[in-house]
Design an enzyme around this catalytic site. Structure first.
Site, PDB file in Angstrom:
ATOM      1  N   ASN A 111     -50.293 129.494 -29.828  1.00  0.00           N
ATOM      2  CA  ASN A 111     -50.455 130.928 -30.098  1.00  0.00           C
ATOM      3  C   ASN A 111     -50.700 131.245 -31.572  1.00  0.00           C
ATOM      4  O   ASN A 111     -51.431 132.171 -31.910  1.00  0.00           O
ATOM      5  CB  ASN A 111     -49.243 131.710 -29.575  1.00  0.00           C
ATOM      6  CG  ASN A 111     -47.938 131.267 -30.191  1.00  0.00           C
ATOM      7  OD1 ASN A 111     -47.752 130.097 -30.505  1.00  0.00           O
ATOM      8  ND2 ASN A 111     -47.022 132.197 -30.373  1.00  0.00           N
ATOM      9  N   GLY A 184     -42.286 126.129 -29.210  1.00  0.00           N
ATOM     10  CA  GLY A 184     -42.898 126.299 -27.896  1.00  0.00           C
ATOM     11  C   GLY A 184     -41.950 126.957 -26.919  1.00  0.00           C
ATOM     12  O   GLY A 184     -41.017 127.667 -27.316  1.00  0.00           O
ATOM     13  N   SER A 185     -42.161 126.702 -25.657  1.00  0.00           N
ATOM     14  CA  SER A 185     -41.375 127.356 -24.611  1.00  0.00           C
ATOM     15  C   SER A 185     -39.993 126.734 -24.482  1.00  0.00           C
ATOM     16  O   SER A 185     -39.769 125.572 -24.854  1.00  0.00           O
ATOM     17  CB  SER A 185     -42.108 127.251 -23.270  1.00  0.00           C
ATOM     18  OG  SER A 185     -42.103 125.915 -22.812  1.00  0.00           O
ATOM     19  N   GLU A 206     -37.768 125.903 -32.020  1.00  0.00           N
ATOM     20  CA  GLU A 206     -38.164 127.299 -32.198  1.00  0.00           C
ATOM     21  C   GLU A 206     -38.761 127.753 -30.869  1.00  0.00           C
ATOM     22  O   GLU A 206     -39.906 127.432 -30.555  1.00  0.00           O
ATOM     23  CB  GLU A 206     -39.180 127.435 -33.348  1.00  0.00           C
ATOM     24  CG  GLU A 206     -38.647 126.984 -34.704  1.00  0.00           C
ATOM     25  CD  GLU A 206     -37.493 127.819 -35.209  1.00  0.00           C
ATOM     26  OE1 GLU A 206     -37.249 128.911 -34.633  1.00  0.00           O
ATOM     27  OE2 GLU A 206     -36.817 127.402 -36.162  1.00  0.00           O
ATOM     28  N   CYS A 240     -44.070 134.799 -30.066  1.00  0.00           N
ATOM     29  CA  CYS A 240     -42.723 134.510 -29.569  1.00  0.00           C
ATOM     30  C   CYS A 240     -41.719 135.594 -29.932  1.00  0.00           C
ATOM     31  O   CYS A 240     -40.713 135.756 -29.244  1.00  0.00           O
ATOM     32  CB  CYS A 240     -42.239 133.163 -30.101  1.00  0.00           C
ATOM     33  SG  CYS A 240     -42.178 133.045 -31.902  1.00  0.00           S
ATOM     34  N   GLU A 330     -40.129 135.205 -19.985  1.00  0.00           N
ATOM     35  CA  GLU A 330     -40.822 135.725 -21.153  1.00  0.00           C
ATOM     36  C   GLU A 330     -42.273 136.024 -20.785  1.00  0.00           C
ATOM     37  O   GLU A 330     -42.937 135.214 -20.133  1.00  0.00           O
ATOM     38  CB  GLU A 330     -40.780 134.700 -22.287  1.00  0.00           C
ATOM     39  CG  GLU A 330     -41.409 135.188 -23.578  1.00  0.00           C
ATOM     40  CD  GLU A 330     -41.343 134.161 -24.699  1.00  0.00           C
ATOM     41  OE1 GLU A 330     -41.756 134.497 -25.817  1.00  0.00           O
ATOM     42  OE2 GLU A 330     -40.883 133.027 -24.445  1.00  0.00           O
TER      43      GLU A 330
END
Length: 452
Positions: A111, A184-185, A206, A240, A330
């Site tokens: 992203n 990331g996720s 993160e 995020c 999310e």
């Protein structure tokens, strides 16, 4: 892969322990990014539909300021820090000294494929480490330019970059790096942490989560709408720390619902698809996922999409209930659910019932309400009467807590995160106080008084 062996040998040569060498490396990185800036902007447009303004402000410009700030302060960060000795260790002097961890493995997401690849690298270099970078395969044009930047600037035994998919990522994790930095996720973060645990490798995660916005009855509604929608629809919602949902107080709900669509039109015009300031969804799979989430909810405004160019209109969803699919994960896209609350205690209960978010935002003119929310809820970071801008400050550590991550970076926080602080005590040999020697122990009663 022999990259791990080569980096270990280079690290053990001691070259990276020189602060001047680190500064030179950071300066080289700055120049390399600057040289490839036009190519990066073009690649970000191809991968994510980012405008030149958005690409520079969200990705490249932040790297320039981070590098300059780090170079300016690095000598001070790297100095040993004198600590006061306790009575138990007198006579003596004590201090801590930051030392590099070794080789850092950095996983970047798609992203913000420039910012979130190079920002951790800045911290790794500053702390005196070597690094291996793994860009996201979902942003291929940007990853290709980033690969060129690294390969044309650094020797692979110092800083290397490896493109590829999950199979490459798995092989890299198995190489027992000295630290893994993953963005990331949450789902993939759990996989990375589990794999890292096999080697007792420390990790920085993160991640993300559902970041709430609370709008109380004292808020300036037009101002709040502008800040919320800018933070939400920046990068087409693929951020995020983007507002994931809004909780608005019942007494101002109708007025706020009237203002929000007007602000969307002010930002992107009657047809956002034609706006040069509005991006696109990263992949067909992600686009389809967002469409399914949207169609399971009630659209207040927006809702149009086009599969051919992965376009999804800025969309407001109302009414929304907590048990709808869009509230169970999310969103990571340009869909904004709006819920309501009766009073501030109700809003706090609703947020507290969910996993700890990466970010939380509140719009309120009441200092008492602001303080109550900040003191009542746990979250990684956030803002009062603003959204997402806290990520742009060198002085604010950025990171999550609980489900939203662990560890932080930006500015000195990144240097600290990727350093080991070695503690040292020096005692002179000319004076020896035999307090605890077996044959000259002081009385236990005197010892108790000493430690009180």
């Amino acid at each position: 892969m022999d990259i791990r062996i080569k980096q270990r040998e280079f690290f053990e040569s001691g070259v990276t322990r020189s602060v001047s060498y680190r500064k030179e490396t950071l300066n080289d990185l700055y120049k390399a990014i600057q040289k490839e800036e036009p190519a990066l902007i073009k690649a970000l447009s191809l991968d994510l539909g980012k405008s030149e303004f958005e690409a520079f402000s969200n990705e490249i410009g932040l790297l320039y300021t981070e590098i300059k700030y780090t170079i300016k302060h690095l000598s001070r960060w790297a100095k040993r820090s004198i600590k006061n000795p306790t009575l138990a260790v007198l006579p003596g002097r004590s201090w801590t000294k930051a030392e590099p961890k070794g080789s850092i493995l950095i996983f970047a997401p798609w992203n913000y494929p420039v910012n979130l690849l190079f920002m951790p690298l800045i911290a790794a270099i500053a702390a005196g480490n070597t690094a291996v970078l793994k860009p996201s395969e979902y942003a291929p044009h940007t990853s290709k330019v980033c690969e060129r930047i690294i390969k044309n600037t650094f020797k692979p035994e110092y800083i290397a970059i490896i493109n590829g998919g999950p199979e490459i990522a798995n092989k890299l994790i198995d190489l027992a790096f000295d630290h893994i930095f993953f963005t990331g996720s949450t789902a993939v973060g759990k996989v990375v942490m589990k794999a890292a645990s096999e080697h007792l490798t420390p990790v920085t995660l993160e991640l993300g989560g559902k970041s709430p916005v609370i709008v109380d009855k004292t808020a300036k509604l037009k101002y709040a709408a502008q800040k919320i929608l800018w933070g939400k629809f920046n990068n087409a919602g693929q951020t995020c720390i983007a507002p994931d949902y809004v909780l608005v107080e019942d007494s101002i709900k109708e007025e706020f619902l009237h203002i929000l669509p007007q602000v969307v039109r002010d930002f992107y015009g009657e047809d956002p698809r034609k706006s040069p300031e509005y991006g696109r969804i990263i992949s067909e799979r992600h686009h389809e996922r967002l469409i399914r989430l949207m169609e399971s909810s009630t659209v207040l405004t927006g809702g149009k999409y086009n599969r051919s160019d992965k376009y999804l209109e800025p969309t407001l969803l109302y009414p929304v209930e907590w048990d709808t699919p869009i509230m169970e994960e999310e969103i990571f896209g340009p869909l904004l659910p709006i819920l309501s609350f009766s009073d501030l205690d109700d809003a706090i209960r609703q947020v507290r019932f969910r996993p700890t978010p990466l970010a939380l935002y509140m719009f309120s003119e009441s200092k008492q309400n602001q303080r109550k929310v900040v003191e009542s809820l746990s979250f990684g970071g956030g803002g009062i009467n603003t959204t997402i801008l806290h990520v742009a400050s060198h002085y604010l550590p950025f990171g999550g807590v609980g489900q939203s991550g662990m560890g932080s970076y930006h500015g000195k926080a990144g240097f600290d995160n990727l350093s080991h602080y070695k503690s040292l005590l020096y005692q002179p040999s000319w004076l020896d106080i035999p307090m605890a020697y077996p044959h000259k122990k002081i009385s236990l009663g005197l010892l108790r008084k000493f430690f009180k």
